[in-house]
Write an enzyme that holds these catalytic residues in place. Structure first.
Site, PDB file in Angstrom:
ATOM      1  N   HIS A 436       0.838  -1.212   0.000  1.00 23.51           N
ATOM      2  CA  HIS A 436       0.000   0.000   0.000  1.00 23.51           C
ATOM      3  C   HIS A 436       0.868   1.256   0.000  1.00 23.51           C
ATOM      4  O   HIS A 436       0.542   2.244   0.654  1.00 23.51           O
ATOM      5  CB  HIS A 436      -0.925   0.015   1.219  1.00 23.51           C
ATOM      6  CG  HIS A 436      -1.976  -1.048   1.218  1.00 23.51           C
ATOM      7  ND1 HIS A 436      -3.193  -0.889   0.594  1.00 23.51           N
ATOM      8  CD2 HIS A 436      -1.987  -2.299   1.741  1.00 23.51           C
ATOM      9  CE1 HIS A 436      -3.918  -1.983   0.747  1.00 23.51           C
ATOM     10  NE2 HIS A 436      -3.198  -2.862   1.438  1.00 23.51           N
ATOM     11  N   GLN A 478      -5.742  -4.814  -4.619  1.00 28.35           N
ATOM     12  CA  GLN A 478      -6.431  -3.702  -5.271  1.00 28.35           C
ATOM     13  C   GLN A 478      -5.947  -3.501  -6.707  1.00 28.35           C
ATOM     14  O   GLN A 478      -6.168  -2.457  -7.294  1.00 28.35           O
ATOM     15  CB  GLN A 478      -6.239  -2.419  -4.456  1.00 28.35           C
ATOM     16  CG  GLN A 478      -6.984  -2.411  -3.130  1.00 28.35           C
ATOM     17  CD  GLN A 478      -6.305  -3.258  -2.065  1.00 28.35           C
ATOM     18  OE1 GLN A 478      -5.087  -3.461  -2.081  1.00 28.35           O
ATOM     19  NE2 GLN A 478      -7.090  -3.768  -1.130  1.00 28.35           N
ATOM     20  N   ASP A 522       0.061  -5.047   5.922  1.00 32.74           N
ATOM     21  CA  ASP A 522      -0.961  -5.939   5.369  1.00 32.74           C
ATOM     22  C   ASP A 522      -0.907  -5.997   3.846  1.00 32.74           C
ATOM     23  O   ASP A 522      -0.457  -5.070   3.182  1.00 32.74           O
ATOM     24  CB  ASP A 522      -2.362  -5.535   5.848  1.00 32.74           C
ATOM     25  CG  ASP A 522      -2.750  -4.137   5.410  1.00 32.74           C
ATOM     26  OD1 ASP A 522      -1.854  -3.286   5.339  1.00 32.74           O
ATOM     27  OD2 ASP A 522      -3.935  -3.901   5.142  1.00 32.74           O
ATOM     28  N   GLU A 523      -1.372  -7.110   3.337  1.00 33.75           N
ATOM     29  CA  GLU A 523      -1.688  -7.311   1.924  1.00 33.75           C
ATOM     30  C   GLU A 523      -0.504  -7.113   0.976  1.00 33.75           C
ATOM     31  O   GLU A 523      -0.593  -6.394  -0.012  1.00 33.75           O
ATOM     32  CB  GLU A 523      -2.863  -6.415   1.514  1.00 33.75           C
ATOM     33  CG  GLU A 523      -4.139  -6.735   2.257  1.00 33.75           C
ATOM     34  CD  GLU A 523      -5.340  -5.949   1.761  1.00 33.75           C
ATOM     35  OE1 GLU A 523      -6.453  -6.469   1.894  1.00 33.75           O
ATOM     36  OE2 GLU A 523      -5.169  -4.824   1.243  1.00 33.75           O
ATOM     37  N   VAL A 524       0.598  -7.777   1.266  1.00 26.90           N
ATOM     38  CA  VAL A 524       1.703  -7.850   0.309  1.00 26.90           C
ATOM     39  C   VAL A 524       1.477  -9.089  -0.555  1.00 26.90           C
ATOM     40  O   VAL A 524       1.389 -10.205  -0.031  1.00 26.90           O
ATOM     41  CB  VAL A 524       3.064  -7.926   1.033  1.00 26.90           C
ATOM     42  CG1 VAL A 524       4.182  -8.198   0.039  1.00 26.90           C
ATOM     43  CG2 VAL A 524       3.316  -6.630   1.791  1.00 26.90           C
TER      44      VAL A 524
END
Length: 854
Positions: A436, A478, A522-524
């Site tokens: 992000h 995303q 988060d979210e790698v």
């Protein structure tokens, strides 16, 4: 965590790259677009057929070629109809382009064109639609022109879990009115509350005592200013002891023995007395007084106000009561942030987690790295992100926009910190990393380009966050392809250290507390760093680096040392504390034993019901990590309230009406879980084999956090709609003692106790707190739930979720307004359509409930 869009175009505009010299004479603001969800499960099950209608409202013709149109979509568009007259292409993130095909016809004044497209998922609500359309001429490829208007047509889908007016009516029918004299008049519910009879009359004959020492000077001044703001006449200033004896008192006083945030509030006919051992306890006593005062007192000043005589003793259940606001994706002004802080303080929340950075924006000015805001705080039309970031979340093609573009200057942020400190709220900054992070990456690329052009090669590479020779191919949740910091680069840690130093300096100048910085985590996505030259070199020279998974521990180990060097501790999302391993050949995550001695703070969101990680928060707490419960199922307020087309918000993790935070049981959230993430009855077998929270684990649950992520928060109005009144359900659970219905083991008794508490809570909100919020701090645009309605025996019945609000109706087909007839009893009417709507005490209305005679 978004789903996918599929587009099947049947005629629409998008733009062809042919040389066109007269195109820019057409004003893009003369175009309007309407989105229509046509049918779910078409052309195949699980997909949906949609349409766009483009209308030319101007006096000039839109040419058939020479332009492109761009827009954002949370759903990935994966195909277009081969016979369509336009083409859709994915660009990056949520950005798509529309290009007219050779068969596209010019659009004359007053004409419209329709394009159909297919989405890979069902359409559930308005958030599933495209947004932010803008036009780019071939002759001006670097300039975006926003279209003039966007609307959507009503859609009545048919899918499991859809919330209809009849379902709402049946949900509300057991919500009865409770006389106000029977309600607890302080919120959140105090530990001990007793009305002793009679009233204290607040008027000009009230004096603020000043002979009690200087311990609580600030709190006494706060109390005086607050009470004076409610009274039209100035308080009498006593000139001698005889005058004092004739006056009533209001004061804050010191007494040992209370907890750090505890207080006592005593009111009799002669005075208001707030007693505490600390300034923060005294402050919370004042907040309780604010909710004890009748809500009508906030509408306008009065000569006198009657306040019930009470005896209250109180302290919070959890010391950590947080609200997280994402301003990275869509910006919120300093003024709105301060208004959020006002609401937090009123309901005794004490931690403001400010999510300052994202793929789509960097919102904090740092003197050492000015490019972060010069480049990273702006959004508009760009395909290279060299000067600003691309349009996202509907921000449009023009850089001058209120949500995509914006940042807090150092002065702004210091003002926020000082204001929060005055409200006894700690502000925790979040700097998302390593995922992000696109805004930071592109900003540092711009810095590199500038300094290289100046011939300063060594300085140019000092803060780079990506390697241009890294050919790793990945896609984030995303859909970004270039948003992950390369944690194998030494320059990454120069960047992190500089960011930490600048933030510490800002807090020091503000005189505000700073104990931790949240560094995300988060979210790698998979496949990141695999082809990074720096990673490959590191792997060759560091035996502990065997795979890209090991870079995770390498990164957070180094960041932790940088944070500790400043006397801080590290906090982040749960992935920060997890180690990747395998079980029976499948990847799993377990608590990382290496970081346990470091006392890291983890904020755990992932308990999505049915996805397998329902017990993750309890696993980490049982293993020794300090855990802040931020559970998506109950505490994410950007989730839609329920499954209905007119209820905005995401729903990938849950539907979360106000009952979700209110019913949340922190130490056993399995117990009150009733529905899955789709709003359907929950199969409780998913909890078999899941870890329960041990007594040791309970000691590691330091508190709770609610959150509003910013993807669909495109205005202050939408922020307040999504945040309130759900924040009050959260405040009750974070502050009030463990309720009896949560600890009762007999299921029938527990449900009966819960229903009684639920009804009382809704009455407190409808009759006291919502009317107060209509005016407090300038007034909040909280969500007003639409009424339930049902047709029975030829009569229309309606009800509301919050007793105390007003239902109005119409029989002429028009939407009800604040002057429409008040609903008191069943409506009998021969018309085929009756419309109902709920209104607050300020005349604001809910969404409309429409009943159609069968």
């Amino acid at each position: 965590m978004r789903h996918f869009f599929i587009a099947v175009l049947v005629g629409l505009v998008c733009i062809k790259a042919s040389a066109f010299t007269t195109g820019p004479k057409f004003n893009a603001h003369d175009l309007s677009i309407s989105w229509e969800a046509i049918e779910n499960d078409k052309p195949v099950k699980g997909q949906s057929l949609n349409a766009l209608t483009i209308t030319n409202n101007g006096k000039n013709t839109l040419p058939a070629t020479g332009w492109k149109m761009y827009f954002n979509s949370a759903r990935l568009i994966v195909s277009a109809t081969p016979t369509g007259n336009a083409k859709i292409d994915f660009v990056n993130g949520d950005l798509f382009s529309l290009t007219p095909a050779n068969t596209f016809q010019e659009l004359k004044p007053g004409a419209s064109i329709r394009i159909e497209f297919v989405v890979e998922d069902l359409v559930v609500n308005t958030t599933d639609g495209p947004e932010g359309f803008y036009l780019v001429w071939d002759t001006e490829p670097d300039k975006g022109h926003n279209i003039g208007g966007f609307t959507y047509k009503p859609f009545k889908p048919n899918y499991p879990g859809l919330i209809t007016p009849e379902i709402i009516y049946n949900q509300n029918k057991n919500i009865t009115g409770v006389p106000e004299e029977q309600l607890t008049k302080v919120f959140p519910t105090p530990v001990s509350y007793k009305e002793t009879g009679g009233d204290f009359v607040l008027d000009r004959n009230t004096t603020m005592s000043t002979n009690i020492g200087k311990t609580f000077d600030t709190e006494n001044n706060t109390l005086h200013s607050f009470l004076q703001s409610l009274i039209s006449d100035k308080f009498i200033i006593p000139t001698h002891s005889g005058t004092v004896k004739q006056l009533k008192a209001a004061r804050v006083q010191l007494e040992d023995g209370f907890g750090a945030e505890g207080y006592k509030l005593s009111i009799n006919v002669n005075g208001i007395f707030i007693t505490a051992s600390t300034p923060v306890g005294a402050f919370y006593g004042i907040q309780s007084l604010k909710t004890l005062i009748p809500p009508s007192a906030y509408a306008h000043t009065q000569k006198e106000i009657k306040i019930p005589c009470v005896e209250i003793k109180d302290e919070p259940r959890f010391a950590y009561r947080a609200f997280m606001l994402d301003v990275g994706r869509n910006f919120q002004s300093k003024e709105e942030v301060m208004k959020v802080l006002d609401a937090m303080a009123l309901y005794k929340l004490n931690v403001f987690h400010l999510h300052l950075t994202e793929d789509e924006g960097w919102r904090l000015e740092l003197p050492s790295l000015p490019e972060l805001t010069e480049v990273g705080s702006k959004r508009g039309h760009t395909l290279d992100s060299k000067h600003f970031l691309p349009a996202s979340h509907g921000s449009g093609g023009e850089v001058d926009n209120k949500t995509g573009t914006g940042f807090y200057t150092r002065t702004d942020y210091i003002a926020i910190l000082k204001y929060a400190k005055s409200l006894h709220i700690t502000v925790i900054p979040e700097i998302e990393s390593p995922g992000h992070a696109r805004a930071a990456i592109k900003a540092m690329n711009a810095r590199y380009d500038r300094l290289m052009a100046e011939g300063k090669k060594a300085e140019a590479g000092k803060y780079l966050l990506s390697d241009p020779n890294d050919k790793s191919d990945y896609s984030s949740n995303q859909y970004w392809k270039d948003n992950i910091i390369d944690v194998s680069l030494p320059s990454t840690y120069n960047f992190v250290e500089t960011v930490i130093n600048d933030i510490v300096d800002i807090y020091k100048e503000a005189g505000a507390p700073l104990n931790t910085i949240n560094f995300g985590g988060d979210e790698v996505p998979a496949h990141v760093w695999e082809k990074s030259p720096s990673y490959l070199a590191l792997k060759a020279n560091r035996p502990e680096i065997q795979s890209t998974s090991d870079l995770w521990y390498y990164f957070y180990g180094k960041v932790n040392q940088l944070v500790k060097a400043k006397g801080l501790y590290l906090s982040g999302w749960e992935e920060m504390a997890l180690r990747k391993t395998t079980l029976d050949g499948s990847p799993v995550y377990v608590p990382n034993p290496d970081f346990m001695p470091e006392h890291l703070q983890t904020e755990v969101w992932n308990n999505t019901l049915g996805d397998g990680n329902e017990d993750l928060a309890y696993k980490l707490a049982n293993a020794g990590y300090k855990v802040v419960l931020t559970c998506v199922t109950n505490l994410y307020f950007d989730m839609a309230n329920y499954k209905s087309f007119d209820e905005p918000g995401y729903y990938w993790g849950a539907f979360a009406d106000i009952d979700k935070p209110f019913s949340f049981i922190p130490y056993d959230y399995f117990k009150n879980s009733k529905v899955d993430k789709n709003g359907l009855p929950l199969n409780r077998s998913i909890f078999i084999g899941k870890q329960r929270l041990t007594d040791y684990g309970k000691s590691n649950i330091i508190g709770m956090q609610s959150a509003v992520w910013g993807e669909n928060i495109k205005s202050t109005q939408r922020l307040e709609y999504m945040m309130l009144p759900r924040l009050l359900g959260f405040a009750e659970r974070a502050w009030a003692k463990d309720p009896d219905w949560a600890t009762e083991k007999d299921t029938a008794k527990s449900e009966a106790l819960y229903q009684q508490a639920w009804v009382n809570f809704l009455n407190v909100l409808g009759k006291r707190e919502l009317p107060r919020l209509s005016y407090y701090a300038g007034g909040y645009g909280y969500r007003i739930p639409k009424p339930g309605a049902i047709l029975q025996d030829g009569k229309y019945f309606a009800n509301e979720q919050f007793p105390g609000l007003t239902i109005r109706y119409t029989t002429n087909g028009k939407d009800p307004d604040a002057k429409s007839p008040i609903y008191n009893d069943a409506v009998t009417n021969n018309n085929s359509v009756i419309k109902f709507r709920v209104f607050d005490n300020k005349g604001r209305g809910s969404n409309v409930t429409e009943t159609v005679k069968q």
